[in-house]
Design a protein around this motif. Sequence first.
Motif, mmCIF file in Angstrom:
data_model
loop_
_atom_site.group_PDB
_atom_site.id
_atom_site.type_symbol
_atom_site.label_atom_id
_atom_site.label_comp_id
_atom_site.label_asym_id
_atom_site.label_seq_id
_atom_site.Cartn_x
_atom_site.Cartn_y
_atom_site.Cartn_z
ATOM 1 N N ALA A 103 0.799 -1.230 0.000
ATOM 2 C CA ALA A 103 0.000 0.000 0.000
ATOM 3 C C ALA A 103 0.832 1.280 0.000
ATOM 4 O O ALA A 103 0.494 2.231 -0.716
ATOM 5 N N PRO A 104 1.916 1.383 0.777
ATOM 6 C CA PRO A 104 2.668 2.645 0.804
ATOM 7 C C PRO A 104 3.242 3.007 -0.562
ATOM 8 O O PRO A 104 3.663 2.134 -1.340
ATOM 9 N N GLU A 105 3.291 4.301 -0.839
ATOM 10 C CA GLU A 105 3.767 4.771 -2.138
ATOM 11 C C GLU A 105 5.224 4.419 -2.381
ATOM 12 O O GLU A 105 5.641 4.184 -3.519
ATOM 13 N N ASP A 106 6.025 4.376 -1.306
ATOM 14 C CA ASP A 106 7.454 4.109 -1.491
ATOM 15 C C ASP A 106 7.778 2.619 -1.613
ATOM 16 O O ASP A 106 8.929 2.244 -1.788
ATOM 17 N N ILE A 107 6.773 1.752 -1.550
ATOM 18 C CA ILE A 107 6.958 0.328 -1.831
ATOM 19 C C ILE A 107 6.731 0.121 -3.324
ATOM 20 O O ILE A 107 5.635 0.355 -3.837
ATOM 21 N N VAL A 108 7.783 -0.329 -4.023
ATOM 22 C CA VAL A 108 7.687 -0.433 -5.480
ATOM 23 C C VAL A 108 7.377 -1.842 -5.957
ATOM 24 O O VAL A 108 7.003 -2.031 -7.122
ATOM 25 N N ALA A 109 7.531 -2.837 -5.089
ATOM 26 C CA ALA A 109 7.283 -4.221 -5.505
ATOM 27 C C ALA A 109 7.074 -5.095 -4.277
ATOM 28 O O ALA A 109 7.443 -4.732 -3.157
ATOM 29 N N LEU A 110 6.496 -6.257 -4.526
ATOM 30 C CA LEU A 110 6.296 -7.276 -3.499
ATOM 31 C C LEU A 110 7.127 -8.490 -3.876
ATOM 32 O O LEU A 110 7.058 -8.974 -5.014
ATOM 33 N N SER A 111 7.925 -8.998 -2.931
ATOM 34 C CA SER A 111 8.709 -10.212 -3.153
ATOM 35 C C SER A 111 8.277 -11.274 -2.150
ATOM 36 O O SER A 111 8.229 -11.011 -0.946
ATOM 37 N N VAL A 112 7.970 -12.462 -2.652
ATOM 38 C CA VAL A 112 7.432 -13.543 -1.822
ATOM 39 C C VAL A 112 8.290 -14.787 -2.003
ATOM 40 O O VAL A 112 8.373 -15.347 -3.096
ATOM 41 N N ALA A 113 8.934 -15.209 -0.922
ATOM 42 C CA ALA A 113 9.738 -16.434 -0.967
ATOM 43 C C ALA A 113 8.851 -17.627 -0.646
ATOM 44 O O ALA A 113 8.070 -17.597 0.307
ATOM 45 N N THR A 114 8.987 -18.687 -1.441
ATOM 46 C CA THR A 114 8.123 -19.845 -1.243
ATOM 47 C C THR A 114 8.746 -21.092 -1.859
ATOM 48 O O THR A 114 9.898 -21.071 -2.312
ATOM 49 N N ARG A 115 7.966 -22.177 -1.871
ATOM 50 C CA ARG A 115 8.360 -23.433 -2.485
ATOM 51 C C ARG A 115 7.543 -23.655 -3.754
ATOM 52 O O ARG A 115 6.367 -23.267 -3.814
ATOM 53 N N PRO A 116 8.116 -24.323 -4.764
ATOM 54 C CA PRO A 116 7.356 -24.587 -5.985
ATOM 55 C C PRO A 116 6.122 -25.445 -5.780
ATOM 56 O O PRO A 116 5.187 -25.399 -6.588
ATOM 57 N N ASP A 117 6.095 -26.237 -4.685
ATOM 58 C CA ASP A 117 4.953 -27.111 -4.438
ATOM 59 C C ASP A 117 3.894 -26.441 -3.563
ATOM 60 O O ASP A 117 2.977 -27.114 -3.078
ATOM 61 N N CYS A 118 3.991 -25.142 -3.396
ATOM 62 C CA CYS A 118 3.007 -24.408 -2.587
ATOM 63 C C CYS A 118 2.397 -23.262 -3.382
ATOM 64 O O CYS A 118 2.318 -22.117 -2.899
ATOM 65 N N LEU A 119 1.960 -23.570 -4.587
ATOM 66 C CA LEU A 119 1.353 -22.563 -5.455
ATOM 67 C C LEU A 119 0.030 -23.085 -6.022
ATOM 68 O O LEU A 119 -0.132 -23.227 -7.242
ATOM 69 N N PRO A 120 -0.953 -23.340 -5.157
ATOM 70 C CA PRO A 120 -2.257 -23.813 -5.636
ATOM 71 C C PRO A 120 -2.998 -22.703 -6.388
ATOM 72 O O PRO A 120 -2.557 -21.547 -6.425
ATOM 73 N N ASP A 121 -4.147 -23.044 -6.945
ATOM 74 C CA ASP A 121 -4.877 -22.114 -7.809
ATOM 75 C C ASP A 121 -5.259 -20.823 -7.093
ATOM 76 O O ASP A 121 -5.180 -19.733 -7.679
ATOM 77 N N ASP A 122 -5.693 -20.921 -5.823
ATOM 78 C CA ASP A 122 -6.114 -19.692 -5.140
ATOM 79 C C ASP A 122 -4.939 -18.749 -4.919
ATOM 80 O O ASP A 122 -5.093 -17.515 -5.006
ATOM 81 N N ILE A 123 -3.765 -19.302 -4.703
ATOM 82 C CA ILE A 123 -2.567 -18.477 -4.535
ATOM 83 C C ILE A 123 -2.163 -17.854 -5.864
ATOM 84 O O ILE A 123 -1.789 -16.665 -5.925
ATOM 85 N N MET A 124 -2.252 -18.613 -6.929
ATOM 86 C CA MET A 124 -1.915 -18.071 -8.248
ATOM 87 C C MET A 124 -2.839 -16.923 -8.612
ATOM 88 O O MET A 124 -2.408 -15.896 -9.164
ATOM 89 N N GLU A 125 -4.117 -17.071 -8.295
ATOM 90 C CA GLU A 125 -5.072 -15.992 -8.568
ATOM 91 C C GLU A 125 -4.743 -14.753 -7.747
ATOM 92 O O GLU A 125 -4.837 -13.617 -8.243
ATOM 93 N N LEU A 126 -4.351 -14.959 -6.492
ATOM 94 C CA LEU A 126 -3.967 -13.838 -5.639
ATOM 95 C C LEU A 126 -2.720 -13.136 -6.180
ATOM 96 O O LEU A 126 -2.674 -11.899 -6.246
ATOM 97 N N LEU A 127 -1.725 -13.898 -6.579
ATOM 98 C CA LEU A 127 -0.501 -13.297 -7.117
ATOM 99 C C LEU A 127 -0.783 -12.514 -8.391
ATOM 100 O O LEU A 127 -0.221 -11.426 -8.597
ATOM 101 N N ALA A 128 -1.657 -13.040 -9.228
ATOM 102 C CA ALA A 128 -2.029 -12.330 -10.457
ATOM 103 C C ALA A 128 -2.749 -11.027 -10.125
ATOM 104 O O ALA A 128 -2.503 -9.979 -10.752
ATOM 105 N N GLU A 129 -3.622 -11.073 -9.125
ATOM 106 C CA GLU A 129 -4.342 -9.874 -8.682
ATOM 107 C C GLU A 129 -3.363 -8.810 -8.169
ATOM 108 O O GLU A 129 -3.435 -7.630 -8.537
#
Length: 304
Positions: A103-129
Amino acid sequence: MYYNDLNTSLKTQYGCKVYKLALSSGCSCPNRDGTVGYNGCIFCDGAGAFAEAGDIAAQLEAAKKRVHLKVGREAKYIAYFQSFTNTYAPAEKLRPLFIQAIAPEDIVALSVATRPDCLPDDIMELLAELNRIKPVWVELGLQTIHEETAKYIRRGYDLPVFDEAVKKLKSIGVTVIVHQILGLPGETAEMMVETSRYIGSSGADGIKLHLLHVLEGTDLADHWREGQFKTLEMEEYIDILESCLRVLPPETVIHRLTGDGAKKDLLAPLWSADKKRVLNAISAAFKRDNVVQGSYATHFPSTL
């Protein structure tokens, strides 16, 4: 000497230095809660295990203050959910945390560390959003492409799972960064270069190259004490690092050239504790050897 370093890439894009702000999502890890395993990867000490997310705005402000005290000026930032598996929760739980973080203006990007086996459909939709609001980076802990090493470190997923994760993330326009560890027990320099080459051809946008650290409180530490393997010497590490850079495509952004474990827990290699000395040695070697990222990207070098 040339390599596509992250700082230069960010300065070109945003016109100033950009800092990462480490945040906690409160997520655990399937390799610790019994879903995949109980003890985590063999090198993981579990530091800060599953910290509560707390108030994201407060976390951001505290992290910004630490940066400001260090650099003495205002800057731009990346909200970085770093520890453990930050997509290992339902999307409805993570959405407000991630939304608040960007939300803050000075934040230019979001970085999320995770595992390749933890990307179900609801998470993919959230990341796309989220990626439609601000750029999203997803960091995947691959470490190696070699099956025997992956089993030894208890990674807990097979290589095709990584391939599919990269494919899915790229299909929604997310930036993909892959972690590789150099110096894993049993791996030759040639094997490490093969992993870098694979990452470079996988579709990933960036790579983090880490030195294997032996930390107190890990199963890896027991193996090291028993003499089952030796860690790399600094000169060995730099030689392998150069070979890895040469097989990575020039457009792959290099996010990290080494890593530094907590000094109080570091057992080996002790030379890595002096980060300034290590980075200076890397820079000097790159200049001496005229390292050019991607110079061997289309063919395997006959010697390393």
